[in-house]
Design a protein around this motif. Structure first.
Motif, PDB file in Angstrom:
ATOM      1  N   LYS A 108       0.539  -1.336   0.151  1.00  0.00           N
ATOM      2  CA  LYS A 108      -0.294  -0.560  -0.027  1.00  0.00           C
ATOM      3  C   LYS A 108       1.014   1.480  -0.085  1.00  0.00           C
ATOM      4  N   GLU A 109       1.951   1.130   1.215  1.00  0.00           N
ATOM      5  CA  GLU A 109       3.050   2.195   0.911  1.00  0.00           C
ATOM      6  C   GLU A 109       3.116   2.885  -0.288  1.00  0.00           C
ATOM      7  N   VAL A 110       3.626   1.644  -1.124  1.00  0.00           N
ATOM      8  CA  VAL A 110       5.128   1.684  -2.728  1.00  0.00           C
ATOM      9  C   VAL A 110       3.374   2.321  -3.705  1.00  0.00           C
ATOM     10  N   GLY A 111       2.338   1.566  -3.169  1.00  0.00           N
ATOM     11  CA  GLY A 111       1.134   1.632  -4.702  1.00  0.00           C
ATOM     12  C   GLY A 111       1.578   1.025  -5.528  1.00  0.00           C
ATOM     13  N   ALA A 112       2.104  -0.343  -4.902  1.00  0.00           N
ATOM     14  CA  ALA A 112       2.340  -1.414  -5.862  1.00  0.00           C
ATOM     15  C   ALA A 112       0.239  -1.902  -6.241  1.00  0.00           C
ATOM     16  N   GLU A 113       0.888  -1.857  -7.690  1.00  0.00           N
ATOM     17  CA  GLU A 113      -0.508  -3.132  -8.055  1.00  0.00           C
ATOM     18  C   GLU A 113      -0.792  -4.119  -8.592  1.00  0.00           C
ATOM     19  N   SER A 114       0.876  -3.914  -9.250  1.00  0.00           N
ATOM     20  CA  SER A 114       0.802  -5.956 -10.201  1.00  0.00           C
ATOM     21  C   SER A 114       1.926  -6.431 -10.154  1.00  0.00           C
ATOM     22  N   MET A 115       2.683  -7.454 -10.732  1.00  0.00           N
ATOM     23  CA  MET A 115       3.904  -7.666 -10.499  1.00  0.00           C
ATOM     24  C   MET A 115       5.540  -6.782 -10.863  1.00  0.00           C
TER      25      MET A 115
END
Length: 147
Positions: A108-115
């Protein structure tokens, strides 16, 4: 007392108590730490020393697997004793639930949504989690969460 100082003191204690296996394992660790300090011309922090211990631990675990395959129970026993000693100097490992919760927060902090953004998560995770979880375990969990 730093981790390095603790290892050094424990070598002396093992010598006094005539615990040869413990003494030899701690000497190997101390030599590995010293080697890096000499090569890089710097004093290692506790986090750096934990990294050295994790690397040593991984080497012993790989050796155990190979010795088991070769049927060398005497060497398996020796390396398992070394693993036990090294683990005394590392922080308590994270259980799967704690690791998963920590990684969810980091994602969540990094805002990653995919591989595609796994690298960002892994960089942050290694910094936050440190030696409390193996890189392979972290990677596996991140793939599960992002996949």
């Amino acid at each position: 007392m730093t981790l390095k100082e603790r290892i050094k003191n424990d070598i002396k204690e093992a010598m006094r108590a005539k615990e040869t296996a413990r003494r030899d394992t701690l000497r190997n660790l101390h030599a590995a730490i010293k080697q890096i300090e000499v090569d890089e011309r710097r004093e290692l922090s506790d986090a750096d020393v934990e990294g050295v211990l994790m690397k040593y631990l991984k080497q012993r675990e790989d050796a155990i697997a190979q010795f088991k395959e070769a049927g060398r129970d005497d060497l398996v026993e020796k390396d398992e004793a070394e693993v036990k000693i090294v683990k005394e100097y590392l922080p308590e490992p994270m259980d799967d639930h704690e690791l998963e919760e920590t990684l969810k927060t980091l994602i969540k902090e990094v805002g990653a949504e995919s591989m595609k953004e796994m690298g960002k998560v892994m960089g942050k995770a290694k910094a936050v989690i440190g030696s409390r979880a193996d890189g392979g375990r972290i990677s596996q969990m991140v793939k599960k969460l992002l996949g």
